[in-house]
Every structure is written in structure tokens, then in C-alpha cells.
Design a protein around this motif. Sequence first.
Motif, mmCIF file in Angstrom:
data_model
loop_
_atom_site.group_PDB
_atom_site.id
_atom_site.type_symbol
_atom_site.label_atom_id
_atom_site.label_comp_id
_atom_site.label_asym_id
_atom_site.label_seq_id
_atom_site.Cartn_x
_atom_site.Cartn_y
_atom_site.Cartn_z
ATOM 1 N N LYS A 62 13.874 7.751 -0.336
ATOM 2 C CA LYS A 62 12.832 7.718 -1.568
ATOM 3 C C LYS A 62 11.779 6.820 -1.316
ATOM 4 O O LYS A 62 10.829 6.897 -1.675
ATOM 5 C CB LYS A 62 13.631 7.384 -2.926
ATOM 6 C CG LYS A 62 12.968 7.476 -4.194
ATOM 7 C CD LYS A 62 13.564 7.839 -5.404
ATOM 8 C CE LYS A 62 12.502 7.910 -6.521
ATOM 9 N NZ LYS A 62 13.469 8.197 -7.768
ATOM 10 N N GLN A 63 12.173 5.590 -0.942
ATOM 11 C CA GLN A 63 11.175 4.498 -0.687
ATOM 12 C C GLN A 63 10.236 4.954 0.413
ATOM 13 O O GLN A 63 8.913 4.801 0.066
ATOM 14 C CB GLN A 63 11.826 3.206 0.020
ATOM 15 C CG GLN A 63 11.002 1.810 0.076
ATOM 16 C CD GLN A 63 10.772 1.502 -1.445
ATOM 17 O OE1 GLN A 63 11.098 1.868 -2.443
ATOM 18 N NE2 GLN A 63 9.510 1.047 -1.445
ATOM 19 N N GLU A 64 10.610 5.657 1.344
ATOM 20 C CA GLU A 64 9.790 6.336 2.532
ATOM 21 C C GLU A 64 8.745 7.179 1.758
ATOM 22 O O GLU A 64 7.420 7.356 1.966
ATOM 23 C CB GLU A 64 10.228 6.555 3.592
ATOM 24 C CG GLU A 64 9.554 7.220 4.732
ATOM 25 C CD GLU A 64 10.174 7.865 5.923
ATOM 26 O OE1 GLU A 64 9.656 8.120 6.686
ATOM 27 O OE2 GLU A 64 11.463 7.815 5.776
ATOM 28 N N ILE A 107 7.738 7.294 -1.197
ATOM 29 C CA ILE A 107 6.672 6.887 -1.930
ATOM 30 C C ILE A 107 5.815 6.119 -1.013
ATOM 31 O O ILE A 107 4.587 5.986 -1.387
ATOM 32 C CB ILE A 107 7.609 5.675 -2.793
ATOM 33 C CG1 ILE A 107 8.394 6.263 -3.979
ATOM 34 C CG2 ILE A 107 6.473 4.617 -3.755
ATOM 35 C CD1 ILE A 107 9.293 5.356 -4.670
ATOM 36 N N GLU A 108 6.202 5.311 0.003
ATOM 37 C CA GLU A 108 5.129 4.391 0.663
ATOM 38 C C GLU A 108 4.396 5.425 1.545
ATOM 39 O O GLU A 108 3.417 4.960 1.801
ATOM 40 C CB GLU A 108 6.091 3.430 1.413
ATOM 41 C CG GLU A 108 6.494 2.256 0.384
ATOM 42 C CD GLU A 108 7.333 1.456 0.984
ATOM 43 O OE1 GLU A 108 7.633 1.351 2.348
ATOM 44 O OE2 GLU A 108 8.174 0.539 0.544
ATOM 45 N N LYS A 109 5.202 6.083 2.041
ATOM 46 C CA LYS A 109 4.524 6.837 3.297
ATOM 47 C C LYS A 109 3.771 8.076 2.822
ATOM 48 O O LYS A 109 2.825 8.524 3.320
ATOM 49 C CB LYS A 109 5.499 7.438 4.342
ATOM 50 C CG LYS A 109 4.930 7.828 5.664
ATOM 51 C CD LYS A 109 5.798 8.069 6.614
ATOM 52 C CE LYS A 109 5.486 8.500 7.830
ATOM 53 N NZ LYS A 109 6.366 8.974 8.966
ATOM 54 N N TYR A 110 4.125 8.854 1.768
ATOM 55 C CA TYR A 110 3.521 9.920 1.263
ATOM 56 C C TYR A 110 2.955 9.941 -0.107
ATOM 57 O O TYR A 110 2.479 11.046 -0.323
ATOM 58 C CB TYR A 110 4.872 11.117 1.482
ATOM 59 C CG TYR A 110 5.051 11.350 2.864
ATOM 60 C CD1 TYR A 110 4.370 11.867 3.976
ATOM 61 C CD2 TYR A 110 6.654 10.808 3.225
ATOM 62 C CE1 TYR A 110 4.881 12.051 5.136
ATOM 63 C CE2 TYR A 110 6.958 10.867 4.613
ATOM 64 C CZ TYR A 110 6.237 11.689 5.391
ATOM 65 O OH TYR A 110 6.666 11.820 6.800
ATOM 66 N N ASN A 111 3.012 8.868 -0.691
ATOM 67 C CA ASN A 111 2.348 8.553 -2.083
ATOM 68 C C ASN A 111 3.082 9.417 -3.297
ATOM 69 O O ASN A 111 2.294 9.833 -3.978
ATOM 70 C CB ASN A 111 1.004 8.920 -1.858
ATOM 71 C CG ASN A 111 0.026 8.149 -1.026
ATOM 72 O OD1 ASN A 111 0.423 6.735 -1.092
ATOM 73 N ND2 ASN A 111 -0.675 8.641 -0.318
ATOM 74 N N TYR A 112 4.369 9.617 -3.123
ATOM 75 C CA TYR A 112 5.323 10.035 -4.176
ATOM 76 C C TYR A 112 4.870 9.380 -5.257
ATOM 77 O O TYR A 112 4.727 8.036 -5.299
ATOM 78 C CB TYR A 112 6.538 10.288 -3.855
ATOM 79 C CG TYR A 112 7.590 11.270 -4.879
ATOM 80 C CD1 TYR A 112 7.675 12.475 -4.682
ATOM 81 C CD2 TYR A 112 8.080 10.490 -5.844
ATOM 82 C CE1 TYR A 112 8.073 13.250 -5.488
ATOM 83 C CE2 TYR A 112 8.775 11.196 -6.773
ATOM 84 C CZ TYR A 112 8.780 12.573 -6.552
ATOM 85 O OH TYR A 112 9.511 13.403 -7.542
#
Length: 197
Positions: free
Chosen positions: A175-177, A179-184
Motif C-alpha cells: 500500500k505504501q508503494e 501511495i508513494e510511487k503511483y500517487n494513490y
Amino acid sequence: MYFLTLKHMTNQLLTSFLEIYTLSNNIGKWSKDNFTNNPPRLYRLQAIEALMKALQINCSYQEFQYGEFLLGQNQLVQSELITKIKKSYPILFQTINTEEKKQIDGQFMFEILFSYRMQLQKLTSVKDSVLEYSENNRYPILIIDTINNKLQSDIKAIDNILEYLINPNQINITKQELIEKYNYPVGDLDEIDSDWI
């Protein structure tokens, strides 16, 4: 480290798409600019965009609707798709021969089932548009609920097939990735929805 399950990622993409569709069925006009002043739609659109990128679905929202991301999909596991169909609809396979089973067109299947699913979403969410009703006027709502409840197992079966087609490569991500990588988008969607009403 918290991983989103395959089921959660694909279900979230499907759910967000269907929810926006019930609110704005002109998919060609979906954009962050057009939804800037509508936080619930904007949140869902940002979620769709992030999930599509994370799942390596490189197409427009309209192309997604028609399953065009599946064109040329060499890694689509036909046997798994057949298993999912057979599990929910075993009667279909009594009349299909072995050669036909090997020739299922994933893109066509997605396009037809997703189109049907979008229409089902509009039908099953009709009750949501009725915010208040008196005790004396509850009967149409109860009728709609009764019909919708009967549809749930078939809707779930269709969703299982669509979710497999969305992510046949079984991509996992934290989930962190996401948010951080894909701007969720972060935030509480229920709260965003309730503030908007």
C-alpha cells in the motif's frame, strides 16, 4: 509491510470505476480537471489512475471499458479463466468442446461482461438515490432490495472473472508503494462522501 491482496487491488479498481460510472456515465469526460470541484469523484478517479499504473494497464479509461488492455495479452492464463467460469457456470461447459475451451477471447469477454456489469451497477444503485422515504412508501425500496439480493451471487461471479482479467499476471504491491510511487489518494473515502452529501 502491508501488501494489498490481488483481490483487493482489482476489486478496488473495479469498484471505483463502477461507482464513478453511476455518477458520470460519459467516460470520455472523466478527468481530474472536470472532477476538481467534486471530491468523491476526484478521489475515485485518482484511485483508478494509480491502480491502473500499478497493474501495468496502459490505456485510457474508455479503452479500459472495452478491455483493450487485454489485446495481445500473451500471459493470459486460459485455463485459470476457464476454471473461474466453470466454477460459477458449470452448465456452460456441457456444450463446449475441448477446442472451444482453448479459444476464449479474454478481451471480448471483458468488454461484454464489463458492459453488462456497468448496467447492473446502475440498476442496483437506484435505491441509493432515494435518500429519504416514509414508512408508508417503503414497498418499492423493499422490492428493489429483494431483487438486488437475488442478483448478488451472479454479480460476485462476474466480478471474479473481471478481476482475474484485470490482473492475470497477479501483480502484488504494498500500500505504501501504491501511495508513494503511483500517487494513490490518501484519506477516508467514506468521510469524503459524507462531507459531500
